[in-house]
Scaffold this active site. Structure first.
Site, PDB file in Angstrom:
ATOM      1  N   TRP A  40      71.112  -8.223   8.221  1.00 34.46           N
ATOM      2  CA  TRP A  40      72.508  -8.045   8.640  1.00 34.46           C
ATOM      3  C   TRP A  40      72.592  -8.205  10.150  1.00 34.46           C
ATOM      4  CZ3 TRP A  40      74.746  -4.144  11.832  1.00 34.46           C
ATOM      5  CH2 TRP A  40      76.125  -4.328  12.020  1.00 34.46           C
TER       6      TRP A  40
ATOM      7  N   GLU B 228      73.446  -9.856   4.136  1.00 34.79           N
ATOM      8  CA  GLU B 228      74.586  -8.927   4.012  1.00 34.79           C
ATOM      9  C   GLU B 228      75.801  -9.395   4.811  1.00 34.79           C
ATOM     10  OE1 GLU B 228      73.797  -4.966   5.503  1.00 34.79           O
ATOM     11  OE2 GLU B 228      75.551  -4.124   4.490  1.00 34.79           O
TER      12      GLU B 228
ATOM     13  N   LYS C  51      80.053  -9.136   5.820  1.00 31.51           N
ATOM     14  CA  LYS C  51      80.938  -8.058   6.224  1.00 31.51           C
ATOM     15  C   LYS C  51      82.315  -8.637   6.485  1.00 31.51           C
ATOM     16  CE  LYS C  51      80.874  -4.187   9.407  1.00 31.51           C
ATOM     17  NZ  LYS C  51      80.027  -3.253  10.107  1.00 31.51           N
TER      18      LYS C  51
ATOM     19  N   ASP D 232      77.620  -4.686   0.228  1.00 26.28           N
ATOM     20  CA  ASP D 232      77.840  -3.335   0.753  1.00 26.28           C
ATOM     21  C   ASP D 232      79.248  -2.927   0.342  1.00 26.28           C
ATOM     22  OD1 ASP D 232      78.847  -1.309   2.651  1.00 26.28           O
ATOM     23  OD2 ASP D 232      76.966  -1.581   3.725  1.00 26.28           O
TER      24      ASP D 232
ATOM     25  N   HIS E 100      82.170  -3.333   2.784  1.00 25.36           N
ATOM     26  CA  HIS E 100      82.299  -4.583   3.530  1.00 25.36           C
ATOM     27  C   HIS E 100      83.300  -5.570   2.962  1.00 25.36           C
ATOM     28  CE1 HIS E 100      78.285  -4.264   5.943  1.00 25.36           C
ATOM     29  NE2 HIS E 100      79.015  -3.159   5.980  1.00 25.36           N
TER      30      HIS E 100
ATOM     31  N   HIS F  85      74.259  -2.203  -1.062  1.00 28.41           N
ATOM     32  CA  HIS F  85      74.327  -1.130  -0.087  1.00 28.41           C
ATOM     33  C   HIS F  85      75.435  -0.225  -0.571  1.00 28.41           C
ATOM     34  CE1 HIS F  85      72.203  -2.213   3.942  1.00 28.41           C
ATOM     35  NE2 HIS F  85      71.378  -1.970   2.956  1.00 28.41           N
TER      36      HIS F  85
ATOM     37  N   ASP G  23      85.124   0.742   6.962  1.00 28.63           N
ATOM     38  CA  ASP G  23      83.701   0.821   6.612  1.00 28.63           C
ATOM     39  C   ASP G  23      83.095   2.066   7.256  1.00 28.63           C
ATOM     40  OD1 ASP G  23      81.154   0.076   5.761  1.00 28.63           O
ATOM     41  OD2 ASP G  23      80.785  -1.166   7.530  1.00 28.63           O
TER      42      ASP G  23
ATOM     43  N   ASP H  23      81.282   4.527   6.096  1.00 32.82           N
ATOM     44  CA  ASP H  23      79.956   4.989   5.673  1.00 32.82           C
ATOM     45  C   ASP H  23      79.895   6.485   5.392  1.00 32.82           C
ATOM     46  OD1 ASP H  23      78.256   2.521   5.679  1.00 32.82           O
ATOM     47  OD2 ASP H  23      78.957   2.413   7.739  1.00 32.82           O
TER      48      ASP H  23
ATOM     49  N   ASP I 171      73.530   3.156   1.883  1.00 27.04           N
ATOM     50  CA  ASP I 171      73.848   2.918   3.299  1.00 27.04           C
ATOM     51  C   ASP I 171      75.045   3.772   3.706  1.00 27.04           C
ATOM     52  OD1 ASP I 171      74.109   1.966   5.853  1.00 27.04           O
ATOM     53  OD2 ASP I 171      74.904   0.002   5.285  1.00 27.04           O
TER      54      ASP I 171
HETATM   55  C1  RNT Z   1      76.602  -2.480   8.874  1.00 32.39           C
HETATM   56  C2  RNT Z   1      75.755  -2.740   7.693  1.00 32.39           C
HETATM   57  C3  RNT Z   1      74.305  -2.451   7.849  1.00 32.39           C
HETATM   58  C4  RNT Z   1      74.022  -1.143   8.563  1.00 32.39           C
HETATM   59  C5  RNT Z   1      72.583  -0.697   8.517  1.00 32.39           C
HETATM   60  C6  RNT Z   1      72.290   0.379   9.502  1.00 32.39           C
HETATM   61  O1  RNT Z   1      77.950  -2.555   8.622  1.00 32.39           O
HETATM   62  O2  RNT Z   1      76.265  -2.077   6.586  1.00 32.39           O
HETATM   63  O3  RNT Z   1      73.690  -2.498   6.616  1.00 32.39           O
HETATM   64  O4  RNT Z   1      74.828  -0.118   8.090  1.00 32.39           O
HETATM   65  O5  RNT Z   1      71.769  -1.757   8.626  1.00 32.39           O
HETATM   66 ZN    ZN Z   2      75.132  -2.084   4.796  1.00 36.52          ZN
END
Ligand code: RNT
Ligand code: ZN
Length: 418
Positions: free
Chosen positions: A184, A225, A227, A258, A261, A285, A293, A295, A325
């Site tokens: 990523w 990955e 986004k 993810d 994302h 993820h 996003d 998290d 994640d």
């Molecule tokens: C960022 C991505 C990525 C990170 C990690 C820390 O938006 O999701 O995967 O969160 O690599």
């Molecule tokens: Zn991620």
């Protein structure tokens, strides 16, 4: 009522729907979930723990007790592992290297910086995954890395990613469990770019170089990955979904989906069968976006269940590499690991208990009335009794009893860290 009695009752009820609860538990126990190390220390790592987190991602909160060094992170992870059922892997980022206090440039990172991790993982029978770290670094300050206009910057990160692939391959070779490497990069523009094509061409060229060497794919699996946007990169993300789906197909790699994302009404649960129609494998993820996003810690919500259901319904257990994640610094970080990973496990068990054959038969016959009726009825089957037994059998705390252990650990270990 005892866990045993509740379980016997649940077993009977599920059997009426043709579901074998013992087989379901066994299946889930063997499905690895990769736990991300970065929840333990707010994505700081050991390269420069006092540096700023960059790349458009953010950890908010200042709950005391974060892991400040490699020993603390390992101890915290060991402790958290005991609270979580199922087969676990640990996902490391490049910045979690064991550098022995010496500064190591990202384009000089090597296997030697991870030998102690491998040793540690081997002692635990734990598989390892890996992530190159293309953020939180002066060479990423422009918000561009592998797609930067300056070839010197691109080459710096290309070298980092090439070396990272070797480290991941080494993880796989040594642990005997194939290591996923998740690529990523934060690359994007805050404001409207006028040469998107060129930035994307640079990113594509960088991956041509990164993937030029064929490594042992029994040891390593590369995932890309995408986004939709990041903080400070609102107008354009170079590595968008379409970009990486195409790039992964070109190189025979997988994408990482993810859950934070995508646009808010898009769901990863629907994307799994779409990409797996063409790709051999996919990486997840699993996160919890709240309005963006963000998290947040993963919880046992509808989308998590839907993702697990799709894995089970498609028989994708061996084609979906589940990684977590999320990073929350506003509550106890070990509790974050426990809550998030237990939720993932719950969802997998939930999905393993679905009478898939029966439901799919209704659908094939066009009996959508029965399909909906049963999808609703199974929501109130005695799932909790099976979950409790699963935890008991896995030798981890049943129900909320894990929390007291976390509180004790907080008092004894975490509080004295500050
Ligand atoms: C960022 C991505 C990525 C990170 C990690 C820390 O938006 O999701 O995967 O969160 O690599
Ligand atoms: Zn991620």
């Amino acid at each position: 009522m005892s866990i045993e009695k509740m379980y016997e009752y649940a077993k009977e009820v599920y059997a009426e729907y043709g579901v074998d609860v013992d087989a379901a538990m066994a299946k889930v126990a063997n499905t690895p979930v990769s736990i991300h190390c970065w929840q333990g220390d707010d994505v700081r790592g050991f390269e420069n723990p006092d540096g700023e987190l960059s790349g458009g991602i953010q950890t908010t909160g200042n709950y005391p007790g974060r892991a400040r060094n490699i020993d603390e992170l390992r101890a915290d992870f060991d402790f958290a592992s005991k609270l979580i059922p199922g087969k676990k892997k640990l996902s490391l980022h490049a910045i979690y290297l064991d550098n022995g206090g010496k500064k190591v440039e990202r384009n000089e990172i090597d296997i030697e910086h991870f030998t102690s991790w491998v040793q540690w993982a081997k002692e635990r029978g734990l598989g390892l995954d890996y992530n190159p770290t293309c953020f939180s670094h002066p060479m990423a300050d422009d918000g561009l890395t592998l797609s930067h206009n300056d070839p010197a910057v691109r080459n710096y990160w290309i070298e980092h990613c090439i070396r990272s692939r070797h480290i991941a391959e080494y993880f796989g070779k040594e642990t005997g469990q194939r290591a996923m490497i998740n690529h990523w990069v934060p690359d994007g523009y805050k404001d409207i770019p006028v040469n998107r094509a060129l930035s994307r061409q640079y990113l594509a060229d960088s991956y041509d170089k990164i993937f030029a060497e064929q490594l042992d794919d029994t040891c390593i699996g590369d995932a890309l990955e995408s986004k939709v946007f990041g903080i400070g990169a609102e107008s354009c993300t170079i590595g968008s979904n379409e970009f990486y789906v195409a790039c992964a197909m070109k190189h025979g790699k997988m994408v990482t989906l993810d859950t934070g994302h995508f646009h808010p009404t898009e769901v990863v649960s629907d994307k799994l069968s779409a990409v797996l129609t063409f790709m051999k494998e996919v990486m997840l993820h699993v996160s919890r976006p709240v309005r963006w996003d963000s998290d947040h810690v993963v919880i046992f919500d509808d989308e998590l269940k839907a993702i697990a259901n799709e894995i089970a319904r498609g028989g994708y257990e061996n084609r979906v590499n589940i990684g977590l994640d999320f990073f929350d610094a506003s509550i106890n970080r070990i509790a974050c690991w426990a809550i998030g990973t237990r939720s993932m496990q719950k969802a997998l068990l939930w999905a393993a208990l679905e009478p898939v054959a029966m439901l799919q038969k209704f659908e094939a016959e066009g009996d959508f009335t029965s399909r909906l009726a049963y999808l609703e009825e199974i929501k109130t089957l005695p799932f909790a009794a099976v979950w409790d037994m699963y935890c008991e059998k896995q030798g981890v705390p049943v129900r909320d009893s894990w929390l007291k252990e976390v509180k004790d650990y907080e008092k004894k270990i975490l509080e004295v860290r500050n």
